[in-house]
Design a protein around this motif. Structure first.
Motif, PDB file in Angstrom:
ATOM      1  N   ILE A   1     -10.841 -50.729 -28.353  1.00  0.00           N
ATOM      2  CA  ILE A   1     -10.674 -49.606 -27.423  1.00  0.00           C
ATOM      3  C   ILE A   1     -11.755 -49.659 -26.344  1.00  0.00           C
ATOM      4  CG2 ILE A   1     -10.878 -47.092 -27.203  1.00  0.00           C
ATOM      5  CD1 ILE A   1      -9.539 -46.930 -30.002  1.00  0.00           C
ATOM      6  N   ALA A   2     -13.006 -49.894 -26.741  1.00  0.00           N
ATOM      7  CA  ALA A   2     -14.099 -49.997 -25.766  1.00  0.00           C
ATOM      8  C   ALA A   2     -13.846 -51.146 -24.793  1.00  0.00           C
ATOM      9  CB  ALA A   2     -15.428 -50.199 -26.492  1.00  0.00           C
ATOM     10  N   TYR A   3     -13.304 -52.243 -25.304  1.00  0.00           N
ATOM     11  CA  TYR A   3     -13.008 -53.397 -24.445  1.00  0.00           C
ATOM     12  C   TYR A   3     -11.930 -53.045 -23.423  1.00  0.00           C
ATOM     13  CZ  TYR A   3     -11.842 -58.131 -22.978  1.00  0.00           C
ATOM     14  OH  TYR A   3     -11.607 -59.266 -22.222  1.00  0.00           O
ATOM     15  N   LEU A   4     -10.881 -52.354 -23.843  1.00  0.00           N
ATOM     16  CA  LEU A   4      -9.826 -51.939 -22.918  1.00  0.00           C
ATOM     17  C   LEU A   4     -10.366 -50.933 -21.901  1.00  0.00           C
ATOM     18  CD1 LEU A   4      -6.789 -51.482 -25.376  1.00  0.00           C
ATOM     19  CD2 LEU A   4      -7.363 -53.483 -23.966  1.00  0.00           C
ATOM     20  N   MET A   5     -11.225 -50.040 -22.360  1.00  0.00           N
ATOM     21  CA  MET A   5     -11.821 -49.059 -21.453  1.00  0.00           C
ATOM     22  C   MET A   5     -12.608 -49.757 -20.351  1.00  0.00           C
ATOM     23  SD  MET A   5     -13.144 -46.247 -24.256  1.00  0.00           S
ATOM     24  CE  MET A   5     -14.008 -45.198 -23.080  1.00  0.00           C
ATOM     25  N   ARG A   6     -13.442 -50.741 -20.749  1.00  0.00           N
ATOM     26  CA  ARG A   6     -14.298 -51.413 -19.766  1.00  0.00           C
ATOM     27  C   ARG A   6     -13.485 -52.312 -18.830  1.00  0.00           C
ATOM     28  NH1 ARG A   6     -19.627 -54.687 -21.486  1.00  0.00           N
ATOM     29  NH2 ARG A   6     -20.439 -52.559 -21.482  1.00  0.00           N
ATOM     30  N   THR A   7     -12.598 -53.116 -19.372  1.00  0.00           N
ATOM     31  CA  THR A   7     -11.893 -54.110 -18.549  1.00  0.00           C
ATOM     32  C   THR A   7     -10.766 -53.509 -17.721  1.00  0.00           C
ATOM     33  OG1 THR A   7     -10.476 -54.682 -20.440  1.00  0.00           O
ATOM     34  CG2 THR A   7     -12.462 -56.018 -20.082  1.00  0.00           C
ATOM     35  N   GLU A   8     -10.166 -52.414 -18.218  1.00  0.00           N
ATOM     36  CA  GLU A   8      -9.035 -51.820 -17.504  1.00  0.00           C
ATOM     37  C   GLU A   8      -9.342 -50.430 -16.960  1.00  0.00           C
ATOM     38  OE1 GLU A   8      -5.569 -52.092 -20.034  1.00  0.00           O
ATOM     39  OE2 GLU A   8      -6.034 -54.171 -20.589  1.00  0.00           O
ATOM     40  N   HIS A   9     -10.600 -50.004 -17.108  1.00  0.00           N
ATOM     41  CA  HIS A   9     -11.063 -48.691 -16.643  1.00  0.00           C
ATOM     42  C   HIS A   9     -10.141 -47.568 -17.117  1.00  0.00           C
ATOM     43  CE1 HIS A   9     -13.387 -51.345 -13.972  1.00  0.00           C
ATOM     44  NE2 HIS A   9     -14.261 -50.338 -13.956  1.00  0.00           N
ATOM     45  N   LEU A  10      -9.884 -47.593 -18.415  1.00  0.00           N
ATOM     46  CA  LEU A  10      -9.028 -46.585 -19.027  1.00  0.00           C
ATOM     47  C   LEU A  10      -9.876 -45.496 -19.684  1.00  0.00           C
ATOM     48  CD1 LEU A  10      -6.378 -48.815 -20.868  1.00  0.00           C
ATOM     49  CD2 LEU A  10      -6.058 -47.530 -18.749  1.00  0.00           C
ATOM     50  N   PRO A  11      -9.485 -44.238 -19.550  1.00  0.00           N
ATOM     51  CA  PRO A  11     -10.133 -43.183 -20.333  1.00  0.00           C
ATOM     52  C   PRO A  11      -9.951 -43.471 -21.827  1.00  0.00           C
ATOM     53  CG  PRO A  11      -8.761 -42.238 -18.608  1.00  0.00           C
ATOM     54  CD  PRO A  11      -8.437 -43.703 -18.663  1.00  0.00           C
ATOM     55  N   GLN A  12     -10.821 -42.901 -22.634  1.00  0.00           N
ATOM     56  CA  GLN A  12     -10.768 -43.189 -24.075  1.00  0.00           C
ATOM     57  C   GLN A  12      -9.398 -42.906 -24.684  1.00  0.00           C
ATOM     58  OE1 GLN A  12     -10.589 -40.752 -27.106  1.00  0.00           O
ATOM     59  NE2 GLN A  12     -12.773 -40.733 -27.567  1.00  0.00           N
ATOM     60  N   GLU A  13      -8.821 -41.766 -24.357  1.00  0.00           N
ATOM     61  CA  GLU A  13      -7.533 -41.393 -24.937  1.00  0.00           C
ATOM     62  C   GLU A  13      -6.426 -42.359 -24.519  1.00  0.00           C
ATOM     63  OE1 GLU A  13      -6.598 -37.348 -24.099  1.00  0.00           O
ATOM     64  OE2 GLU A  13      -8.265 -36.541 -25.301  1.00  0.00           O
ATOM     65  N   ASP A  14      -6.448 -42.792 -23.259  1.00  0.00           N
ATOM     66  CA  ASP A  14      -5.428 -43.729 -22.779  1.00  0.00           C
ATOM     67  C   ASP A  14      -5.583 -45.093 -23.438  1.00  0.00           C
ATOM     68  OD1 ASP A  14      -4.574 -41.687 -21.194  1.00  0.00           O
ATOM     69  OD2 ASP A  14      -5.305 -42.522 -19.303  1.00  0.00           O
ATOM     70  N   ALA A  15      -6.845 -45.527 -23.639  1.00  0.00           N
ATOM     71  CA  ALA A  15      -7.089 -46.825 -24.283  1.00  0.00           C
ATOM     72  C   ALA A  15      -6.607 -46.799 -25.734  1.00  0.00           C
ATOM     73  CB  ALA A  15      -8.569 -47.178 -24.215  1.00  0.00           C
ATOM     74  N   LEU A  16      -6.848 -45.679 -26.429  1.00  0.00           N
ATOM     75  CA  LEU A  16      -6.381 -45.536 -27.808  1.00  0.00           C
ATOM     76  C   LEU A  16      -4.853 -45.553 -27.870  1.00  0.00           C
ATOM     77  CD1 LEU A  16      -6.695 -44.962 -30.821  1.00  0.00           C
ATOM     78  CD2 LEU A  16      -7.054 -42.540 -30.270  1.00  0.00           C
ATOM     79  N   GLU A  17      -4.234 -44.823 -26.954  1.00  0.00           N
ATOM     80  CA  GLU A  17      -2.773 -44.792 -26.917  1.00  0.00           C
ATOM     81  C   GLU A  17      -2.204 -46.183 -26.625  1.00  0.00           C
ATOM     82  OE1 GLU A  17       0.841 -42.618 -24.406  1.00  0.00           O
ATOM     83  OE2 GLU A  17      -1.206 -41.828 -24.291  1.00  0.00           O
ATOM     84  N   SER A  18      -2.843 -46.907 -25.714  1.00  0.00           N
ATOM     85  CA  SER A  18      -2.389 -48.260 -25.375  1.00  0.00           C
ATOM     86  C   SER A  18      -2.496 -49.186 -26.577  1.00  0.00           C
ATOM     87  CB  SER A  18      -3.209 -48.802 -24.206  1.00  0.00           C
ATOM     88  OG  SER A  18      -2.817 -50.122 -23.876  1.00  0.00           O
ATOM     89  N   LEU A  19      -3.604 -49.086 -27.324  1.00  0.00           N
ATOM     90  CA  LEU A  19      -3.780 -49.931 -28.503  1.00  0.00           C
ATOM     91  C   LEU A  19      -2.732 -49.613 -29.567  1.00  0.00           C
ATOM     92  CD1 LEU A  19      -5.287 -52.027 -30.173  1.00  0.00           C
ATOM     93  CD2 LEU A  19      -6.942 -50.247 -30.809  1.00  0.00           C
ATOM     94  N   ARG A  20      -2.395 -48.335 -29.704  1.00  0.00           N
ATOM     95  CA  ARG A  20      -1.412 -47.937 -30.717  1.00  0.00           C
ATOM     96  C   ARG A  20      -0.006 -48.464 -30.415  1.00  0.00           C
ATOM     97  NH1 ARG A  20      -3.738 -41.851 -31.990  1.00  0.00           N
ATOM     98  NH2 ARG A  20      -5.019 -42.479 -33.783  1.00  0.00           N
ATOM     99  N   LYS A  21       0.231 -48.853 -29.169  1.00  0.00           N
ATOM    100  CA  LYS A  21       1.521 -49.471 -28.841  1.00  0.00           C
ATOM    101  C   LYS A  21       1.619 -50.859 -29.473  1.00  0.00           C
ATOM    102  CE  LYS A  21       2.171 -46.988 -24.487  1.00  0.00           C
ATOM    103  NZ  LYS A  21       2.217 -47.099 -22.997  1.00  0.00           N
ATOM    104  N   SER A  22       0.445 -51.501 -29.678  1.00  0.00           N
ATOM    105  CA  SER A  22       0.427 -52.818 -30.310  1.00  0.00           C
ATOM    106  C   SER A  22       0.244 -52.714 -31.816  1.00  0.00           C
ATOM    107  CB  SER A  22      -0.719 -53.660 -29.728  1.00  0.00           C
ATOM    108  OG  SER A  22      -0.605 -53.798 -28.338  1.00  0.00           O
ATOM    109  N   CYS A  23      -0.531 -51.703 -32.236  1.00  0.00           N
ATOM    110  CA  CYS A  23      -0.860 -51.550 -33.661  1.00  0.00           C
ATOM    111  C   CYS A  23      -0.913 -50.050 -33.945  1.00  0.00           C
ATOM    112  CB  CYS A  23      -2.190 -52.234 -33.949  1.00  0.00           C
ATOM    113  SG  CYS A  23      -2.698 -52.245 -35.653  1.00  0.00           S
ATOM    114  N   GLU A  24       0.185 -49.469 -34.396  1.00  0.00           N
ATOM    115  CA  GLU A  24       0.341 -48.022 -34.427  1.00  0.00           C
ATOM    116  C   GLU A  24      -0.567 -47.286 -35.399  1.00  0.00           C
ATOM    117  OE1 GLU A  24       4.428 -47.417 -35.339  1.00  0.00           O
ATOM    118  OE2 GLU A  24       4.232 -47.955 -37.468  1.00  0.00           O
ATOM    119  N   PHE A  25      -1.108 -47.982 -36.425  1.00  0.00           N
ATOM    120  CA  PHE A  25      -1.867 -47.265 -37.449  1.00  0.00           C
ATOM    121  C   PHE A  25      -3.385 -47.250 -37.198  1.00  0.00           C
ATOM    122  CE2 PHE A  25      -0.969 -51.593 -38.949  1.00  0.00           C
ATOM    123  CZ  PHE A  25      -2.256 -52.099 -39.093  1.00  0.00           C
TER     124      PHE A  25
END
Length: 364
Positions: free
Chosen positions: A151-175
């Motif tokens: 999540i931290a990696y997605l936040m830094r590289t894609e400038h995503l807010p924490q909640e958006d990065a978590l939601e994006s990760l859950r699309k790949s790995c829902e649990f």
């Protein structure tokens, strides 16, 4: 089976990592292990009889001076004479034919664990690994620790807010579900601009909170957790002295009024929001007609700082006590792990307080 999060970036659990290490994957070339132990031996403990060839490249420690030091192949398995105090991470070639590069970071899955201090090394490793091949980020279950890092990696590289990065990760790995302590730190990471800013007030207050919780659990706090003593000789010159070193800036500092020893730098100051001033002590206020009434003034009479290594009583584990100059032993202030109320009315917990009438503002 690892889950693909982005191109050349996978997330998984310890079983996925063991499978990759046992049977060299054509897809995955690097592994980032986030586990309670940074040792490769955990695979043997997890699956009896499992042996994985490894060759250590180096181990990186945070030593007593707060700087990173490395132990390259020592040959005999011994530690260096640097007496490292905290393992930051270890690097090794691992798996069949030693074709994989593995970095192991020691981190527990608890809400009080310090995630922020490991982010830089983890995110840099992921970056390098994706350029050289592909990387699997894993913890034991693949739910909390590895998820927090990705999540931290997605936040830094894609400038995503924490909640958006978590939601994006859950699309790949829902649990995936980082613990609440990690989520709070990722929120701070966002507020600091997707970086770990050690001079940020957010970071300083977080570090004090971690130290305070450690002390309250009855655990001995290692001196490496305290900031370095700023009263050491410096090569930087400022106004009124010899030629300043080119490119260097003068550093605001606090000196003992009696002997002029440097006791803190501005970067050690922990800011706080002023409270209600002397109205907090309304029972002994004088009437408004008295010209000596200072109840409307909110200037703090003390400055609060991070714990530093010259604070002998703090290092010895006392709950509270005086802060005395390390050179002349003049009283400079007070500390209390349970907190101190500033003259402005705010409570600072834990508190390491310098009285402004005992120190001078200066520069280095």
């Amino acid at each position: 089976m690892p889950y693909l999060v982005r191109e050349n970036l996978f997330i998984g659990n310890i079983g996925d990592a063991a499978e990759v290490l046992q049977n060299v994957s054509e897809e995955i070339t690097h592994i980032l292990s986030i586990l309670s132990s940074a040792s490769i031996s955990f695979f043997s403990e997890w699956r009896k009889g499992l042996t994985i060839p490894t060759k250590e490249i180096k181990k990186i420690y945070v030593g007593g001076a707060g700087a990173a030091t490395s132990d390259d192949d020592l040959g005999d398995g011994s530690k260096s004479s640097l007496s490292p105090e905290k393992l930051l991470y270890s690097m090794e070639h691992a798996g069949k034919d030693l074709k994989l590069v593995r970095m192991a970071v020691p981190m527990r899955d608890t809400e009080s664990e310090d995630l922020l201090d490991y982010l830089d090394v983890c995110l840099d490793f992921i970056d390098r690994s994706r350029k050289e091949g592909s990387v699997l980020v894993h913890c034991f279950a693949g739910v909390s620790r590895s998820a927090a890092i990705v999540i931290a990696y997605l936040m830094r590289t894609e400038h995503l807010p924490q909640e958006d990065a978590l939601e994006s990760l859950r699309k790949s790995c829902e649990f995936v579900c980082p613990n609440d302590g990690f989520l709070e730190q990722l929120q701070m990471f966002e507020e600091m601009g997707f970086k770990v800013d050690h001079n940020s007030s957010l970071y300083k207050r977080f570090r004090l909170k971690v130290l305070g919780e450690t002390y309250n659990r009855g655990e001995k706090i290692d001196s490496s957790k305290y900031r370095a003593d700023p009263g050491m000789p410096t090569e930087v010159f400022c106004e009124g002295e010899a030629t300043p070193e080119v490119g260097k800036k003068c550093t605001p500092a606090y000196r003992c009024k009696k002997c002029r020893r440097v006791v803190a730098l501005q970067e050690h100051v922990v800011d706080h929001i002023p409270g209600e001033g002397e109205t907090s002590f309304e029972w002994h206020k004088r009437g408004s007609g008295n010209p000596l009434n200072k109840s409307e003034e909110f200037d703090c009479s003390s400055v609060f700082i991070e714990p530093l290594r010259w604070m002998t009583a703090v290092e010895e584990g006392a709950l509270e006590g005086k802060l005395s100059c390390a050179q002349c032993e003049a009283r400079l202030g007070y500390f209390n792990w349970s907190g101190i109320q500033c003259s402005c009315g705010s409570w600072i917990t834990p508190a390491f307080q310098l009285h402004k009438n005992r120190v001078d503002n200066s520069t280095l």
